[in-house]
Design an enzyme around this catalytic site. Structure first.
Site, PDB file in Angstrom:
ATOM      1  N   ARG B  56     -17.272 -15.547  16.313  1.00 56.92           N
ATOM      2  CA  ARG B  56     -18.366 -16.003  15.454  1.00 56.92           C
ATOM      3  C   ARG B  56     -17.906 -16.935  14.347  1.00 56.92           C
ATOM      4  O   ARG B  56     -18.504 -17.984  14.120  1.00 56.92           O
ATOM      5  CB  ARG B  56     -19.086 -14.802  14.831  1.00 56.92           C
ATOM      6  CG  ARG B  56     -20.319 -14.380  15.568  1.00 56.92           C
ATOM      7  CD  ARG B  56     -20.552 -12.930  15.348  1.00 56.92           C
ATOM      8  NE  ARG B  56     -19.424 -12.183  15.877  1.00 56.92           N
ATOM      9  CZ  ARG B  56     -19.315 -11.824  17.153  1.00 56.92           C
ATOM     10  NH1 ARG B  56     -20.260 -12.119  17.995  1.00 56.92           N
ATOM     11  NH2 ARG B  56     -18.257 -11.172  17.586  1.00 56.92           N
ATOM     12  N   THR B  57     -16.858 -16.565  13.639  1.00 57.33           N
ATOM     13  CA  THR B  57     -16.472 -17.368  12.474  1.00 57.33           C
ATOM     14  C   THR B  57     -16.069 -18.777  12.913  1.00 57.33           C
ATOM     15  O   THR B  57     -16.543 -19.773  12.361  1.00 57.33           O
ATOM     16  CB  THR B  57     -15.327 -16.680  11.698  1.00 57.33           C
ATOM     17  OG1 THR B  57     -15.742 -15.365  11.364  1.00 57.33           O
ATOM     18  CG2 THR B  57     -15.001 -17.431  10.430  1.00 57.33           C
ATOM     19  N   LYS B  85       6.907 -22.379  15.842  1.00 56.05           N
ATOM     20  CA  LYS B  85       8.310 -22.774  15.602  1.00 56.05           C
ATOM     21  C   LYS B  85       8.793 -22.276  14.250  1.00 56.05           C
ATOM     22  O   LYS B  85       9.883 -22.621  13.811  1.00 56.05           O
ATOM     23  CB  LYS B  85       8.423 -24.298  15.660  1.00 56.05           C
ATOM     24  CG  LYS B  85       8.025 -24.888  16.995  1.00 56.05           C
ATOM     25  CD  LYS B  85       7.955 -26.406  16.910  1.00 56.05           C
ATOM     26  CE  LYS B  85       7.259 -26.983  18.131  1.00 56.05           C
ATOM     27  NZ  LYS B  85       6.807 -28.350  17.900  1.00 56.05           N
ATOM     28  N   ARG B 106      -8.162 -18.775   9.228  1.00 54.59           N
ATOM     29  CA  ARG B 106      -8.124 -17.329   9.465  1.00 54.59           C
ATOM     30  C   ARG B 106      -6.676 -16.958   9.742  1.00 54.59           C
ATOM     31  O   ARG B 106      -5.980 -17.672  10.478  1.00 54.59           O
ATOM     32  CB  ARG B 106      -8.993 -16.921  10.637  1.00 54.59           C
ATOM     33  CG  ARG B 106      -8.718 -15.475  11.043  1.00 54.59           C
ATOM     34  CD  ARG B 106      -9.732 -14.923  11.961  1.00 54.59           C
ATOM     35  NE  ARG B 106     -10.989 -14.710  11.267  1.00 54.59           N
ATOM     36  CZ  ARG B 106     -12.012 -14.038  11.782  1.00 54.59           C
ATOM     37  NH1 ARG B 106     -11.924 -13.531  12.987  1.00 54.59           N
ATOM     38  NH2 ARG B 106     -13.115 -13.875  11.107  1.00 54.59           N
ATOM     39  N   HIS B 134     -13.223 -11.718   3.386  1.00 56.01           N
ATOM     40  CA  HIS B 134     -13.928 -12.576   4.325  1.00 56.01           C
ATOM     41  C   HIS B 134     -15.158 -13.151   3.601  1.00 56.01           C
ATOM     42  O   HIS B 134     -16.288 -12.758   3.868  1.00 56.01           O
ATOM     43  CB  HIS B 134     -14.358 -11.757   5.547  1.00 56.01           C
ATOM     44  CG  HIS B 134     -14.703 -12.576   6.747  1.00 56.01           C
ATOM     45  ND1 HIS B 134     -14.941 -13.938   6.687  1.00 56.01           N
ATOM     46  CD2 HIS B 134     -14.880 -12.232   8.045  1.00 56.01           C
ATOM     47  CE1 HIS B 134     -15.232 -14.384   7.895  1.00 56.01           C
ATOM     48  NE2 HIS B 134     -15.191 -13.374   8.738  1.00 56.01           N
TER      49      HIS B 134
END
Lengths: 142, 312
Positions: B56-57, B85, B106, B134
């Site tokens: 969703r986000t 890396k 995120r 959030h």
């Protein structure tokens, strides 16, 4: 009484709570230096009953925040020509950077080498600090 | 050259209540007439930096930018970028600042977006960091509350499920506290209660009463807004603890019979076991509309942080 001669130029950490002297001595890695250093333990003190003292015959940079964290009773005396030229009492630091790590195992400061853990004091009584990144509380212990 | 300071949204407190209201109101307008805003971000690029899976986000941010006429770049798997890396966040974000106009991040580690914001020259949006915060879900939640309850203030709000690691709960509860909420009901197993530091903030700084209970049934009749959350597998260090607690709280139609007629059931989604499918048809279940509102409130947020003209 045990006597130790005064130093000509350097730093004296006075009013260290009895028992903390050796810990500070080790944390400052004074066992590895090549100039004279003295650790006095359990010295009589009118103010504290017993105290520890560290005398360092050299002008070195000492992180006062670090000392304040360990023991906020400490007085830092700077000596020049056998005289005290400045006297400073350390305080519990309001902000701490890079001295200890965040207790939260999910905090980014425990994974990304670029960032130094940074904290703000939330309780002087319990030495609790809030992480500036994850906001978890870490209690400082020497 | 004098440049305007860059604004970020890392935690809800980065916005004042007035600013939160402004974004929610604009989100509502965008929901009602999205076509009016179809070109306001033309030529702008959103970078989506998703170091952790998201449905969703990420999609709602991408949809939001596309609906505003902008473009998107980014990754949804850190293994496909230089992160694999061992690149530091500071280095990644400095480069992304040169490629995009705004970025959403995120990250599984808590505080990562905050770290990014310290080295970015473009606005950074926290799209969820571990069990921490959030804030854009909070904006979504505020718009949902506004749409269904008319006002954000003065409701009895109950949070149910994983309150310890639930970042959506942490962000929303802090924000509702700023909207003068007097009491929260916290429903969770003992192992997943709200973190002590957050409880302390709510009680000491805001004077809020916290009622902690173990079962939904004990309080369902008092609740205006029931915020359900998932017991999240990825937040546990050991599988046994997860298995033991994952089915702890299930909202079913039979439990809802004792709830107020105008109560709303919210959920940040995805749901797994915590809301029975038979609840979906109940008019009080608003979680799919909530997910839809997420697009529009994120459109509003993007325009605010970019400072584009939205007087359509």
């Amino acid at each position: 009484m045990l006597e130790v001669t005064s130093i000509r130029k350097g730093i004296v950490l006075d009013h260290i709570s009895s028992g903390n002297g050796l810990k500070i001595f080790n944390k400052l890695m004074l066992d590895r230096v090549d100039y004279p250093v003295v650790l006095l333990m359990n010295v009589s003190s009118k103010q504290m009953g017993r105290k520890d003292i560290i005398k360092i015959e050299n002008n070195i940079d000492i992180d006062l925040d670090f000392l304040g964290l360990i023991d906020h009773h400490i007085t830092v005396n700077v000596i020049e020509d056998n005289k005290i030229v400045s006297k400073k009492k350390v305080e519990i630091p309001k902000k701490v950077k890079g001295i200890f790590s965040c207790h939260n195992p999910r905090c980014i400061t425990n994974f990304d080498d670029y960032v130094k853990p940074t904290f703000h004091l939330v309780s002087e009584k319990t030495l609790e600090y809030k992480c500036s990144y994850c906001e978890e509380i870490t209690k400082y212990k020497l | 050259m004098n440049r305007k300071p860059v604004r970020h949204l890392i935690e809800p407190e980065d916005f004042t209540i007035e600013e939160l209201n402004e974004v929610v109101e604009l989100g509502k307008k965008m929901y009602e007439a999205p076509e009016k805003y179809a070109a306001v971000c033309k030529g702008k690029i959103l970078a989506t930096l998703f170091y952790e899976p998201s449905t969703r986000t990420r999609f709602s941010f991408e949809t939001a930018m596309l609906r505003l006429g902008g473009n998107i770049i980014g990754f949804s798997d850190a293994n496909t970028s230089s992160v694999s890396k061992g690149e530091s966040i500071a280095d990644t974000i400095r480069c992304m600042s040169a490629y995009a106009d705004i970025a959403v991040m995120r990250h599984p580690k808590e505080g990562a977006p905050k770290l990014a914001s310290l080295y970015a020259s473009i606005p950074i949006i926290n799209g969820g960091d571990g069990g921490h915060q959030h804030p854009t879900q909070t904006l979504t939640d505020l718009l949902t509350i506004k749409m269904y309850k008319r006002t954000i203030e003065n409701h009895t709000v109950a949070f149910c499920g994983d309150l310890k690691f639930g970042r959506t709960v942490h962000s929303l509860i802090r924000t509702l506290a700023r909207y003068n909420t007097k009491k929260f009901i916290l429903i969770s197993p003992e192992e997943l209660t709200l973190p002590d530091s957050l409880k302390r903030t709510l009680t000491e700084n805001f004077g809020i009463e916290l009622q902690e209970v173990r079962y939904i049934e004990d309080v369902i009749g008092e609740i205006d807004i029931l915020y359900m959350t998932r017991i999240q597998r990825e937040r546990f260090f050991n599988e046994a603890d997860y298995a033991r607690l994952k089915d702890s709280y299930l909202l079913s139609q039979s439990k809802l019979q004792h709830a107020k007629k105008d109560m709303i059931v919210m959920h940040p989604l995805p749901r797994v076991n915590e809301i029975a499918y038979d609840v979906d048809d109940d008019p009080r279940a608003v979680y799919f509309k909530q997910a839809e509102f997420g697009v529009y409130v994120r459109m509003a947020l993007i325009t605010k942080l970019l400072g584009v003209d939205v007087t359509c």
